[in-house]
Each structure stands twice: as C-alpha cells, then as structure tokens.
Design an enzyme around this catalytic site. Structure first.
Site, short mmCIF file in Angstrom:
data_model
loop_
_atom_site.label_atom_id
_atom_site.label_comp_id
_atom_site.label_asym_id
_atom_site.label_seq_id
_atom_site.Cartn_x
_atom_site.Cartn_y
_atom_site.Cartn_z
N GLY A 53 0.75 -1.24 0.00
CA GLY A 53 0.00 0.00 0.00
C GLY A 53 0.78 1.29 0.00
O GLY A 53 0.21 2.36 0.24
N TRP A 55 2.11 2.98 -2.56
CA TRP A 55 1.62 3.88 -3.61
C TRP A 55 0.22 4.39 -3.23
O TRP A 55 -0.11 5.55 -3.46
CB TRP A 55 1.59 3.16 -4.96
N ASP A 73 -5.38 -5.46 -5.52
CA ASP A 73 -4.27 -6.41 -5.42
C ASP A 73 -4.81 -7.78 -5.00
O ASP A 73 -5.89 -7.89 -4.41
CB ASP A 73 -3.23 -5.94 -4.39
N ASP A 92 -7.94 -11.00 -8.39
CA ASP A 92 -7.06 -11.21 -9.54
C ASP A 92 -7.41 -10.23 -10.66
O ASP A 92 -8.56 -10.17 -11.11
CB ASP A 92 -7.23 -12.65 -10.04
N ASP A 114 2.29 -0.92 -10.18
CA ASP A 114 3.60 -1.33 -9.69
C ASP A 114 3.67 -2.85 -9.51
O ASP A 114 4.52 -3.37 -8.78
CB ASP A 114 3.90 -0.63 -8.35
N LYS A 154 5.28 -0.47 -14.15
CA LYS A 154 6.62 -1.05 -13.98
C LYS A 154 6.83 -2.18 -14.98
O LYS A 154 5.93 -2.96 -15.26
CB LYS A 154 6.78 -1.60 -12.56
#
Length: 202
Positions: A53, A55, A73, A92, A114, A154
């Site tokens: 957490g 970000w 997430d 998911d 990320d 990312k």
C-alpha cells in the site's frame, strides 16, 4: 547480488518506514509524479498491484481527501492503509467479474501499476512474466482511462520492452521510459510513462 541483501533495510526502506509508508517503492511513484504530473488533487486514480500500500498511501496524501482512489491487489493492504475516498478490491486483475467492478468505479484520470511477478532468478522468465502484467495494465488503461489521462507501469526490461514501448505511441500523445532514483541500481526494472491518452478507438 545475494538474496539476503534485498531483505536488508536500505536508506529508502528506513525513510519509508519513518514517514509512515509500508515499503520503499513509494519514492519511485513520488519521483515519477513530480516529474510527469500524473495526478493532482481531485483526480480519480486507479492503483493496480497496490499491496502492501505504499503507492496507495502516497496517492491518498496527494489527493488530500479529494477525488477518488481505487486500489487493487491479490493480497490485502496493510491494516493502517485507509481513506474515506479509498475503494479497495482484493482479487485477480485477470478476473472478468473484478474488471467489471473496477470499471464501474471509473473512468479514471490516471492509472498506475507497480505489479511485479514472483521472480525466479531466470531473467528470461521474469521479463516475460513482467511483460504479461504490462499488457494487462495496458488493457486497463485503454478501457478505463479518460481521454487526456496519464499512465505509469513497472516493467522488467527485456526483449519485449521495445514492442511494449511502441504500444505506448498508439495509446498516448507522449511516452517515456524512466528509472527513478529509488530503484535499486542492480535492478533491471524501469517504468513506462504514458501522458495524455489519445481519444477514439485504438
């Protein structure tokens, strides 16, 4: 590079903990946002691959109780990550039902991701899995990001990086590859930045 050296707290980890962030990764987003202005107060932001957490906390602090943040997430957020304007979905990102729930909360001014795959130590495998996550993040950006919206994801640099960068050209008016200072020097991760999503179908 030993595995244990990644587990030892470094400058950025200690700084994160002292400032109330769950992980050092917060400074990557902080630098990206300072450089590219992905989102400001009143924005509607989607944070993919958000646990634990860091970000999410940074975005909440930037929004200052304005706008809205949707965070997603497989794993739960840290217990102290909370906000009146925060909606968290645990699940998911490939799940179609979850995608529909996320989309219903949109559209978004910014999508950030990320997410990283479990690493094997085999660079070919790790970069391939990372590319798959980037493709998934592109899907969210393409279908849920407002025209003029911004994007950051990312990626583990590998043979797929050039093709993924080319996709950015189709979706955004401006695009960059950027490695924040807080990235470990030995890491082959970097971030693809998309600015000003184009209008119309892609």
């Amino acid at each position: 590079m030993s595995v244990n050296s990644y587990e030892k707290p470094d400058f950025w980890s200690k700084k994160a903990f002292s400032e109330g962030y769950p992980a050092r990764s917060v400074y990557k987003l902080k630098e990206i946002n300072e450089k590219y202005n992905l989102f400001t107060k009143n924005a509607h932001v989607l944070d993919l691959g958000s646990a634990p957490g860091s970000w999410t906390v940074f975005i909440l602090r930037t929004l200052e109780n304005t706008g809205k943040l949707v965070s997603v997430d497989l794993k739960p957020l840290a217990k102290n990550v909370k906000g009146n304007n925060l909606v968290f979905f645990q699940g998911d990102l490939y799940d179609e039902a979850l995608r529909e729930r996320i989309k219903a909360e949109g559209p978004y001014d910014a999508v950030v991701c990320d997410a990283a795959p479990p690493t094997t130590g085999n660079r070919l495998i790790d970069t391939s899995r990372s590319a798959g996550l980037v493709e998934l993040a592109f899907y969210y950006a393409q279908t849920m990001l407002k025209e003029g919206g911004n994007f950051a994801v990312k990626i583990f640099q590998g043979s797929d990086t050039r093709a993924l960068t080319n996709q950015m050209k189709d979706l955004f008016s401006g695009h960059r590859s950027f490695k924040p200072t807080a990235c470990r020097s030995e890491s082959f991760e970097t971030y693809l930045i998309g600015m000003q999503k184009k209008g119309g179908s892609i």
